[in-house]
Design an enzyme around this catalytic site. Structure first.
Site, mmCIF file in Angstrom:
data_model
loop_
_atom_site.group_PDB
_atom_site.id
_atom_site.type_symbol
_atom_site.label_atom_id
_atom_site.label_comp_id
_atom_site.label_asym_id
_atom_site.label_seq_id
_atom_site.Cartn_x
_atom_site.Cartn_y
_atom_site.Cartn_z
ATOM 1 N N HIS A 9 -5.846 -6.660 -0.305
ATOM 2 C CA HIS A 9 -4.699 -7.388 0.250
ATOM 3 C C HIS A 9 -5.084 -8.640 1.022
ATOM 4 C CE1 HIS A 9 -2.118 -4.653 -1.649
ATOM 5 N NE2 HIS A 9 -2.633 -3.614 -1.020
ATOM 6 N N HIS A 42 -9.827 -3.558 -6.367
ATOM 7 C CA HIS A 42 -9.146 -3.078 -7.580
ATOM 8 C C HIS A 42 -8.843 -4.294 -8.443
ATOM 9 C CE1 HIS A 42 -5.528 -0.527 -9.263
ATOM 10 N NE2 HIS A 42 -6.304 -1.008 -10.210
ATOM 11 N N ARG A 44 -6.917 -5.373 -11.118
ATOM 12 C CA ARG A 44 -5.771 -4.899 -11.904
ATOM 13 C C ARG A 44 -5.617 -5.748 -13.152
ATOM 14 N NH1 ARG A 44 -2.043 -1.563 -8.694
ATOM 15 N NH2 ARG A 44 -0.785 -1.687 -10.558
ATOM 16 N N ARG A 48 -2.980 -9.354 -9.939
ATOM 17 C CA ARG A 48 -2.030 -9.770 -8.898
ATOM 18 C C ARG A 48 -2.721 -10.092 -7.572
ATOM 19 N NH1 ARG A 48 1.190 -4.184 -7.828
ATOM 20 N NH2 ARG A 48 1.491 -4.360 -10.071
ATOM 21 N N GLU A 69 -12.389 -0.322 -8.341
ATOM 22 C CA GLU A 69 -11.284 0.549 -8.739
ATOM 23 C C GLU A 69 -10.643 -0.081 -9.967
ATOM 24 O OE1 GLU A 69 -8.911 1.390 -5.218
ATOM 25 O OE2 GLU A 69 -7.239 1.458 -6.619
ATOM 26 N N THR A 99 1.858 -0.184 -5.931
ATOM 27 C CA THR A 99 0.480 0.227 -5.725
ATOM 28 C C THR A 99 0.252 1.465 -6.587
ATOM 29 O OG1 THR A 99 -1.139 0.952 -4.055
ATOM 30 C CG2 THR A 99 1.145 1.612 -3.690
ATOM 31 N N THR A 100 -0.987 1.942 -6.641
ATOM 32 C CA THR A 100 -1.271 3.126 -7.458
ATOM 33 C C THR A 100 -0.364 4.271 -7.014
ATOM 34 O OG1 THR A 100 -3.548 2.358 -7.409
ATOM 35 C CG2 THR A 100 -3.169 4.531 -8.336
ATOM 36 N N GLU A 150 -11.924 11.183 -6.156
ATOM 37 C CA GLU A 150 -11.225 10.719 -4.953
ATOM 38 C C GLU A 150 -9.867 11.408 -4.936
ATOM 39 O OE1 GLU A 150 -11.296 6.532 -4.061
ATOM 40 O OE2 GLU A 150 -9.341 6.638 -3.061
ATOM 41 N N HIS A 189 -5.644 6.574 -0.035
ATOM 42 C CA HIS A 189 -4.306 6.070 -0.323
ATOM 43 C C HIS A 189 -3.352 6.387 0.818
ATOM 44 C CE1 HIS A 189 -0.935 4.452 -2.470
ATOM 45 N NE2 HIS A 189 -1.816 3.922 -3.280
ATOM 46 N N GLY A 190 -2.870 5.325 1.429
ATOM 47 C CA GLY A 190 -1.851 5.463 2.471
ATOM 48 C C GLY A 190 -2.380 5.874 3.837
ATOM 49 N N HIS A 212 -4.744 -0.992 2.863
ATOM 50 C CA HIS A 212 -3.562 -1.685 3.358
ATOM 51 C C HIS A 212 -3.431 -1.632 4.878
ATOM 52 C CE1 HIS A 212 0.774 -2.279 4.183
ATOM 53 N NE2 HIS A 212 0.629 -3.226 3.263
HETATM 54 N N1 PXP Z 1 -7.981 4.671 -3.227
HETATM 55 C C1 PXP Z 1 -7.358 4.330 -4.385
HETATM 56 C C2 PXP Z 1 -7.804 5.007 -5.633
HETATM 57 C C3 PXP Z 1 -6.339 3.372 -4.408
HETATM 58 O O1 PXP Z 1 -5.703 3.072 -5.556
HETATM 59 C C4 PXP Z 1 -6.010 2.697 -3.208
HETATM 60 C C5 PXP Z 1 -4.998 1.592 -3.242
HETATM 61 O O2 PXP Z 1 -5.525 0.496 -3.919
HETATM 62 C C6 PXP Z 1 -6.694 3.064 -2.043
HETATM 63 C C7 PXP Z 1 -7.654 4.074 -2.067
HETATM 64 C C8 PXP Z 1 -6.392 2.426 -0.737
HETATM 65 O O3 PXP Z 1 -5.078 2.722 -0.398
HETATM 66 P P1 PXP Z 1 -4.392 1.995 0.834
HETATM 67 O O4 PXP Z 1 -4.389 0.531 0.521
HETATM 68 O O5 PXP Z 1 -3.048 2.589 0.891
HETATM 69 O O6 PXP Z 1 -5.260 2.311 2.025
#
Ligand code: PXP
Length: 241
Positions: A9, A42, A44, A48, A69, A99-100, A150, A189-190, A212
């Site tokens: 980001h 990542h 993509r 983006r 990623e 997002t994923t 993961e 994630h999150g 994020h």
């Molecule tokens: N792990 C994976 C596999 C993800 O797809 C993401 C988001 O790109 C993250 C970790 C990090 O997630 P966040 O940005 O919500 O911390």
């Protein structure tokens, strides 16, 4: 427990204006100075945020192990094999998603995943699979012989109360199942400063990949310094009456 910082980001902010700054490599170097253990980007299919040149510069101009990623698409697999990150994390990827959105269907995509896993293994790149804490998906990951997974923590992060407890229990069972087969267990994630401690009940966690919330927090933690810099830059202007 290790921290992998996802700097996607930083590139989102840059792409919003088509500028050359902020450079995710600069963010990676600052994360390294702060003591982070790894960097994730990542790439993509729709490009983006992270661009191809970011992945190459990340490989060359920052000191931490690089986790790429990526979706399991032919184009991105070829790029990854050229760039040679330390590890790749295969994720599901949909164009319209913000997002994923969840873990890989390892059960349903066994053949395609097996092929890519073999190519990465032959190239000396460690493969991780991003999976929901679902015993069938963990079992399918074990069958593929990957060295790490993961665990998707998105659902855990979104729910509260009884549902949160159920999510933690699923994560605990998944971590135990993978660890019992010698698989390194990462998670992400999150995750943010508020929900992080809720994850501490999960055993065997090796690396948390967080993006994020760190980038969001950095914009606030850094706001005062950035405004002071701009005010100092304006100072030489002679006020006329
Ligand atoms: N792990 C994976 C596999 C993800 O797809 C993401 C988001 O790109 C993250 C970790 C990090 O997630 P966040 O940005 O919500 O911390």
């Amino acid at each position: 427990m290790y921290l992998g910082v996802n700097v996607d980001h930083i590139a989102t902010v840059r792409q919003a204006r088509g500028t050359r700054y902020p450079d995710p490599v600069d963010a990676a170097n600052l994360a390294a100075e702060a003591g982070a253990h790894g960097i994730t980007v990542h790439l993509r299919e729709d490009r983006r945020h992270i661009q191809d040149h970011d992945v190459w510069s990340m490989r060359k101009h920052q000191p931490l192990p690089l986790n790429l990623e990526m979706g399991n698409s032919a184009e991105i697999v070829e790029i990854a094999l050229k760039v040679q990150p330390d590890e790749v994390c295969l994720v599901p990827e949909k164009r319209a998603e913000l997002t994923t959105e969840g873990g890989l269907d390892v059960v349903g995509n066994h053949e395609a995943l097996e092929q890519s896993c073999r190519r990465f293994r032959d190239a000396g790149i460690a493969v991780s699979l991003f999976v929901d804490p679902d015993p069938r998906q963990i079992e399918a990951s074990i069958a593929l012989g990957v060295p790490m997974i993961e665990l998707h923590t998105g659902t855990f992060c979104e729910c509260e109360g009884e549902a949160r407890i159920a999510c933690v229990n699923e994560l605990i069972a998944a971590a135990k199942q993978a660890h019992a087969h010698g698989i390194q267990v990462n998670a992400g994630h999150g995750l943010n400063l508020e929900n992080l401690a809720g994850l501490f009940a999960v055993p065997h966690l090796h690396t948390l990949n967080i993006g994020h919330s760190i980038v969001a927090r950095a914009t606030l933690v850094g706001m005062k310094a950035a405004v002071l810099e701009m005010l100092a830059a304006m100072k030489p202007y002679a006020l006329s009456d």
